[in-house]
Design an enzyme around this catalytic site. Structure first.
Site, PDB file in Angstrom:
ATOM      1  N   ASP A 188      26.713 -48.140 -26.263  1.00 57.54           N
ATOM      2  CA  ASP A 188      27.703 -47.054 -26.232  1.00 57.54           C
ATOM      3  C   ASP A 188      27.195 -45.786 -26.931  1.00 57.54           C
ATOM      4  OD1 ASP A 188      27.852 -47.598 -28.947  1.00 57.54           O
ATOM      5  OD2 ASP A 188      29.958 -48.194 -28.921  1.00 57.54           O
ATOM      6  N   GLU A 208      25.332 -46.350 -29.912  1.00 55.89           N
ATOM      7  CA  GLU A 208      24.120 -47.134 -29.695  1.00 55.89           C
ATOM      8  C   GLU A 208      24.327 -48.586 -30.118  1.00 55.89           C
ATOM      9  OE1 GLU A 208      21.119 -43.740 -29.499  1.00 55.89           O
ATOM     10  OE2 GLU A 208      21.336 -44.105 -31.645  1.00 55.89           O
ATOM     11  N   GLU A 245      25.762 -35.647 -40.939  1.00 58.65           N
ATOM     12  CA  GLU A 245      26.324 -36.519 -39.904  1.00 58.65           C
ATOM     13  C   GLU A 245      27.618 -37.130 -40.415  1.00 58.65           C
ATOM     14  OE1 GLU A 245      24.771 -40.704 -39.353  1.00 58.65           O
ATOM     15  OE2 GLU A 245      24.049 -39.811 -37.482  1.00 58.65           O
TER      16      GLU A 245
END
Ligand code: BGC
Length: 364
Positions: free
Chosen positions: A157, A160, A310
């Site tokens: 997905d 990952e 992130e």
């Protein structure tokens, strides 16, 4: 620290390689590559910010990278059509070196279809501003044929993970990409896009809302993409509204949005790009104040030099897994270009929504 849209745009442009690729993160050991997923969103953000030439260079780079693999892809499609089992190791890669010329090995979970769908979607947005070059159209047709052939093949997905699943945001990205190709290439692609979307509505729902994957009733923050930006549902769609409510109830923390509850990557922190993506959605739906609040939450995590990471640890982050990943790969990626891109998109949407609000005439 305060930064303007202009500063974020400049950072994105600075990290575009001469050939057109956007590096995922210039400083994180694992991310010196270009992911189509990150790139598709980054190109769209730059397009919206008026940097159409940068987006065009990215699309031309993808086209070259994909066309270089044409004979392999055509052979895979033929095998698939003949009913042969296709080897996932031979599928189009998820991430490329910046020159697009060689595949990256090292055991990365490479078979992921969502980035290809998102690329077609992003290219569809780009095509609204002017005709696409022939080689880019050719590469887009190859990608659309590939997605038509393999859309129902289980794959990793957007995070990952989950190689043997049917993931909702992956299928939705493919549906949106094929629908876009139906507009700028051949109408037939949209017919398959509609079929993929029907599959999502039939198989990726539980209890009146969209779920993370077939037979997985959890919610995932990537479900917000079904409405923004992919436009497969609107904000008022009842299953989507229920999904959004669950996403906010279960995944929104004081630091922003988690990917999904059971996440263990870096302990499962709050992702700047997802919080900004949620702000983008609320702004599109006209809820400007809510969007501003969420954007504020995302931007609170800027480092002293204005970079956006992130993810950040938050309440509920698992300390063992945070330590494990930090020892393995170092601190989380920062700057992450995709985070900056989503913040730009939220900023621009908020500005437009505020302007729409000021100029709309009350109806009663
Ligand atoms: C994320 C992907 C992302 C990649 C590069 C991975 O850790 O799971 O969604 O595309 O990093 O940013």
């Amino acid at each position: 620290m305060q930064r303007s849209t202009h500063d974020d745009v400049r950072l994105l442009l600075e990290h575009q390689a001469p050939g057109g690729a956007y590096v995922a993160s210039p400083s994180f050991s694992q991310y010196p590559f270009c992911w189509l997923r990150d790139g598709a969103f980054i190109a769209h953000a730059l397009e919206r910010a008026g940097e159409r030439a940068s987006a065009a260079r990215f699309h031309a780079w993808v086209a070259r990278a994909v066309k270089g693999r044409e004979s392999d892809v055509r052979e895979l499609i033929a095998r698939g059509a003949a009913g042969d089992t296709v080897d996932h190791e031979r599928m189009l890669p998820t991430r490329f070196t910046l020159d697009g010329s060689s595949e990256v090995d090292g055991g990365w979970p490479d078979f992921q279809l969502d980035g290809y769908g998102q690329w077609l979607w992003s290219l569809g947005q780009h095509s609204r501003g002017g005709a696409l070059a022939e080689d880019v159209r050719g590469a887009a047709a190859l990608v659309a044929d590939y997605l038509e052939a393999f859309w129902d093949e289980p794959c990793y997905d957007a995070w990952e993970e989950g190689r043997t699943q049917h993931h909702t945001s992956t299928l939705a990205s493919v549906a949106a990409g094929l629908r876009a190709a139906g507009v700028f290439l051949e109408p037939g692609y949209a017919v398959t896009g509609d079929a993929v979307w029907r599959f999502v509505r039939e198989r990726c729902m539980s209890d009146g809302h969209f779920v993370k994957a077939v037979r997985n009733p959890a919610v995932d923050a990537s479900l917000v993409w079904l409405a923004t930006p992919l436009g497969l549902v609107d904000d008022a769609d009842s299953p989507f509204a229920r999904t959004l409510a669950r996403v906010e109830e279960e995944l929104l923390t004081r630091d922003g949005l988690l990917r999904y509850r059971a996440d263990t990557f870096y302990g499962g922190g709050a992702w700047v790009l997802l919080t900004a993506g949620l702000a983008w959605h609320h702004a599109r739906a006209g809820r400007v104040e809510r969007a501003r609040e969420l954007l504020g939450l995302a931007e609170r995590h800027r480092t002293a030099d204005g970079n956006l990471p992130e993810q950040v640890p938050t309440e509920g982050t698992d300390a063992w897994f945070l330590d494990y990943w930090t020892r393995r790969w170092g601190p989380t990626a920062s700057p992450l270009l995709w985070s900056h891109a989503m913040v730009v998109l939220a900023q621009l949407e908020i500005a437009e929504a505020a302007c729409r609000g000021r100029h709309s005439t009350p109806t009663s």
